[in-house]
Design a protein around this motif. Structure first.
Motif, PDB file in Angstrom:
ATOM      1  N   THR A 112      35.649  39.163  41.228  1.00  0.00           N
ATOM      2  CA  THR A 112      34.370  38.598  41.682  1.00  0.00           C
ATOM      3  C   THR A 112      33.811  39.364  42.863  1.00  0.00           C
ATOM      4  N   THR A 113      34.407  40.491  43.160  1.00  0.00           N
ATOM      5  CA  THR A 113      33.828  41.414  44.131  1.00  0.00           C
ATOM      6  C   THR A 113      33.609  42.728  43.395  1.00  0.00           C
ATOM      7  N   ARG A 114      32.601  43.426  43.743  1.00  0.00           N
ATOM      8  CA  ARG A 114      32.356  44.715  43.108  1.00  0.00           C
ATOM      9  C   ARG A 114      32.343  45.795  44.183  1.00  0.00           C
ATOM     10  N   GLN A 115      32.710  46.979  43.774  1.00  0.00           N
ATOM     11  CA  GLN A 115      32.727  48.100  44.702  1.00  0.00           C
ATOM     12  C   GLN A 115      32.587  49.386  43.896  1.00  0.00           C
ATOM     13  N   SER A 116      32.097  50.427  44.547  1.00  0.00           N
ATOM     14  CA  SER A 116      32.005  51.718  43.872  1.00  0.00           C
ATOM     15  C   SER A 116      33.401  52.254  43.598  1.00  0.00           C
TER      16      SER A 116
END
Length: 903
Positions: A112-116
């Motif tokens: 539920t977290t996004r990151q490159s």
């Protein structure tokens, strides 16, 4: 939290990568060639075999012991034409004890977290990586497939048809298969209820098209970051908190507030599952869970503890070394379109894993899924599957001797930025400290004339990991005069390639550096296109060059010379300052030149401020939009209060208390279309009634090509009461016919507790400063008729003599350029050395060279079928080419061989 399966303990935890420890050099320096690799071997180089399909390896370089980066050029036939595509492959030796693969998940290893991909790789210490599984871009950022990290399930596979996954057993054996999740909860009295999954967001199952969480029970662990478990599930949950295998809390038909504790898990139940909880569970009760994965092809059960890792994907692409049938519809992922794509596979002997990315950027056109299949088979993939593609496709690697991962290629996201994704696949090294194996020159591989860059020595050890080489003293030199050593770096002197060498004792290492010339440029332009024409005006004029190879680079001020017309001016440190305006000039021009290549001219003209919108009689809709979807508010034109009680204003009310992450409250003009602003606008002002919320206040414009331009109005909004905000637009990159789409507030996730989540701001009197006349205003209109072979012409019906008759050669009419400019306005220059003609008319600059079909128009290189010629010592230009570029209509009468020019 601990769960028990066949007496084995499986822990819900996400691996935290470790940073590499760098070695300090001591003793002698010795160098080996990069590819003297001792006993390490990576299998045969591969090229494709069909006549129309060919994969050629361009380069290879070690990332770490057991992993290297291979770059390919893949040639295929598309729509009857031969197309070359660039592809990048990270090859991992699964038998090497010092390298391994693992899942990278969002931020802090949580779903539920996004990151490159680059952010995840740096956070976990990966030396390379690619983006991973598919996810809903409008969802919570949870992978659709299963993910396992070091024996722990991070997310379970979704019930979707034809979705494959890549996994590695603990013995390093790779496998690609379809998996399902099986599990159950058991009470201390022996009653059981099925578990449907771990850490999954809501979706529609296949093939039954049911709500995923209806009448089901799921486990949520501390790897689930969000307090919503899940969001938008169309079901009301009953939740149970379990810690230490004991029920601590039961919430009937309501979620337990807060996130999942690190030492426990939450059971999320609905319908029949909630009924089971209500009838059979109680606080203080012992509770046990067990789960497994099951192969849908063989039926074999698989304990997650037996896996090093697993990552989900989409359709199978390659099976037994050949393109396979798609196992799932590829329509939704644009399977027949050439886009950026990501894939993973392994070799027939199971010794090598391949992380694959097809590039879609200025240098490469992407691949269709069928092309990707053929490429994978061509380079030796035995079995492979499709990972998320398009704008998500990202690959990073740590270049040899470097400490940080960098982008392997420019992404397809227009500006090359990286999309934040749900998860990725990382490559990690556990090699011990080795001895120094080699040195590498680190620095820019290309320079512009006049540009100086720093270069340094960096080292790598016997495991191809970086070591500290800062203590090495070296002498630097170049093999020719294209660059010069300044004592602190190399400076570009003239176009060409130099080999720069660093020498330390008996050791030396080199690299090639190319100094780019004007012939390497495809275009040269500034984001500043217009500026006010007045003595004392200062405006930033950053210059960008697009190279013929597709790269876009910033051109330093020291690499440029400038020409000015209509004014006296100077450029220093990238800032143009008008010193004086020529008498009678309403328009002036500043043109940057790089090694003879001219930029798009910057047009300066007299300007005035005009009201664009005062909200008294708006004839178009204004609406509110919030992101995320929970953001609420209104945007409407209302009667003002206080000092604005006699006028109307645009009021933006916002409530951002719900939802997570960065939050936005938009006042949108004309729905999603926006509203045109004056061409050449150099400044914007707007009256704002602030609320001291400390949020950011911004404006969003849209250029005709659809690309957004963002301008900060207040960062932060730290005032109350009415205030006029003025911003410079001259360097914003706004193009003619640009539109203002919306005014909005930004509430950033970082430091969110310091900014107000609710409030109200109002806007009035939006004004733009724009030219009174543009660059083409004031040019004369005329009708000119000339005839091939005749030394006369008529101008608006009046006959005039000319000293050179128009010439017809190979169906092209040639004339001296002054016969066009004399009657339609403008001026020309002739450079006898380079045999170049420069034409300036209005805001158009054109450069043509005798004998060359390539020309430049407004700073962009173009190609023609004709070129200027020299006849009897006179330079003649192709009439139609030049006239139409200047906006002059050209008509040809074949019978009389007459040409009519009209503007």
């Amino acid at each position: 939290m601990v769960v028990r399966k066949d007496t084995k303990l499986v822990r819900f935890a996400v691996r935290n990568g470790k940073k590499l420890i760098l070695v300090t050099l001591a003793g002698m320096i010795w160098i080996q060639p990069v590819w003297n690799v001792g006993t390490e071997w990576f299998g045969p180089a591969s090229t494709a075999h069909a006549a129309s399909e060919q994969a050629v390896k361009l380069s290879e370089e070690y990332i770490t012991s057991g992993a290297k980066l291979l770059k390919y050029q893949y040639t295929t036939t598309r729509s009857g034409k031969s197309v070359k595509v660039l592809a990048d492959v990270i090859q991992v030796d699964l038998t090497n004890p010092y390298v391994h693969l693992d899942v990278m998940t969002g931020k802090g290893g949580q779903v539920t977290t996004r990151q490159s991909v680059q952010g995840m790789a740096r956070e976990t210490g990966a030396v390379a990586g690619v983006n991973g599984d598919f996810f809903s871009t409008t969802g919570q950022g949870v992978a659709l497939g299963g993910a396992v990290s070091q024996g722990t399930i991070v997310t379970s596979p979704s019930q979707l048809a034809g979705m494959y996954a890549f996994a590695l057993r603990n013995d390093g054996t790779p496998m690609i298969d379809r998996f399902e999740f099986q599990g159950s909860v058991m009470t201390d009295s022996g009653l059981t209820f099925p578990l449907s999954g771990i850490n999954q967001e809501a979706y529609i199952t296949e093939p039954d098209k049911s709500y995923s969480h209806a009448n089901k029970m799921y486990i949520y662990t501390s790897a689930w970051k969000s307090e919503d478990r899940p969001k938008d599930s169309s079901t009301t949950p009953t939740e149970v908190l379990v810690q230490g295998g004991v029920v601590q809390q039961i919430s009937i038909k309501a979620p337990i507030p807060g996130t999942v504790p690190s030492d426990g898990y939450i059971l999320r139940a609905h319908g029949t599952a909630a009924d089971f909880v209500a009838a059979n569970l109680y606080v203080g009760q012992q509770l046990d869970t067990n789960y497994r994965l099951r192969s849908l092809s063989s039926g074999q059960e698989l304990n997650p503890a037996d896996l090093k890792m697993m990552i989900g994907g989409h359709t199978l692409l390659v099976d037994q070394g050949k393109p396979s049938s798609f196992t799932r519809s590829v329509t939704s992922i644009s399977g027949s379109s050439a886009v950026a794509r990501t894939a993973i596979g392994y070799s027939q002997d199971g010794k090598y894993a391949y992380l694959i990315a097809a590039e879609k950027n200025n240098s490469s056109s992407g691949m269709t899924l069928s092309e990707l299949q053929k490429f994978m088979a061509a380079i030796g993939i035995w079995k492979g599957l499709n990972l998320d593609g398009g704008g998500s496709t990202t690959m990073v690697d740590r270049p040899l001797a470097e400490n940080e991962v960098t982008l392997t290629f420019t992404t397809s996201n227009g500006d090359g930025s990286q999309r934040a994704v749900a998860n990725g696949l990382g490559v990690y090294t556990t090699a011990p400290q080795g001895t120094l194996k080699g040195l590498k020159v680190s620095g820019a591989s290309s320079l512009l004339i006049g540009q100086t860059a720093d270069y340094s020595l960096k080292g790598y050890d016997t495991y191809y990991n970086p070591v500290d080489a800062s203590g090495i003293q070296a002498t630097w030199k170049a093999d020719n005069g294209n660059v010069s050593w300044t004592g602190a770096g190399f400076k570009g002197v003239k176009p060409g390639t130099s080999q720069i060498t660093a020498v330390s004792g008996d050791a030396k290492t080199s690299m090639k550096v190319t100094v780019l010339g004007g012939s390497d440029l495809d275009s040269l332009a500034s984001t500043t296109t217009y500026a006010p024409l007045a003595a004392g005006t200062s405006v930033s004029v950053p210059m960008q060059a697009k190279l013929k190879d597709g790269r876009i680079i910033e051109v330093p001020a020291e690499s440029l010379t400038w020409e000015f017309k209509g004014m006296k001016a100077a450029v220093s440190g990238g800032v143009l300052t008008v010193q004086s305006v020529n008498a009678g000039a309403k328009v002036a021009y500043a043109t940057a030149k790089y090694d003879g290549f001219s930029s798009t001219p910057i047009v300066l003209s007299t300007a005035e401020e005009q009201i664009w919108e005062n909200f008294e009689n708006t004839g178009y809709p204004i609406s509110f939009k919030g992101l995320p979807s929970e953001a609420a508010g209104t945007a409407m034109v209302v009667q003002g209060t206080g000092e604005r009680q006699n006028s109307k204003v645009l009021k933006l009310d916002y409530d951002l208390t719900n939802g997570t992450g960065n939050k936005f409250a938009y006042a949108e003009f004309n729905e999603t279309a926006g509203r045109s602003i004056p061409d050449g606008s150099t400044a914007m002002s707007v009256d704002v009634l602030g609320d001291s919320s400390l949020n950011w206040l911004r404006a969003e414009f849209a250029n005709p090509d659809g690309k957004a331009v963002y301008v900060d109005l207040a960062k932060p909004l730290n005032f109350s009461g009415w205030k006029t905000l003025t911003v410079d637009l001259s360097a914003a990159g706004l193009k003619p016919s640009a539109k203002l789409k919306r005014l909005y507030l930004v509430n950033l996730e970082e430091g969110q507790d310091e900014r107000a989540l609710t409030g109200s701001v109002s806007f009035d009197n939006i004004k733009f400063t724009s030219p009174v006349v543009d660059g083409d205003t004031g040019l004369p209109s005329a009708k000119v008729v000339m005839t091939v072979g005749q030394k006369s012409l008529t101008v608006n019906g009046k006959k005039q003599g000319i000293d050179v008759a128009p010439l017809l050669q190979n169906d092209t009419t040639y004339v001296p350029i002054r016969y066009v400019l004399d009657h339609f306005g403008g001026q020309s220059e002739w450079n006898a050395t380079s045999k170049k003609v420069t034409v300036l008319s209005g805001s158009t600059v054109m450069e043509l060279t005798v004998g060359k079909k390539e020309f430049t128009l407004n700073g962009t290189r173009k190609q023609s079928t004709v070129s200027p010629i020299i006849v009897d010592g006179r330079t003649l230009v192709p009439l139609r080419l030049v006239s139409e570029a200047l906006g002059i209509d050209v008509k040809w009468e074949k019978k009389t061989k007459s040409i009519t020019l009209e503007s």
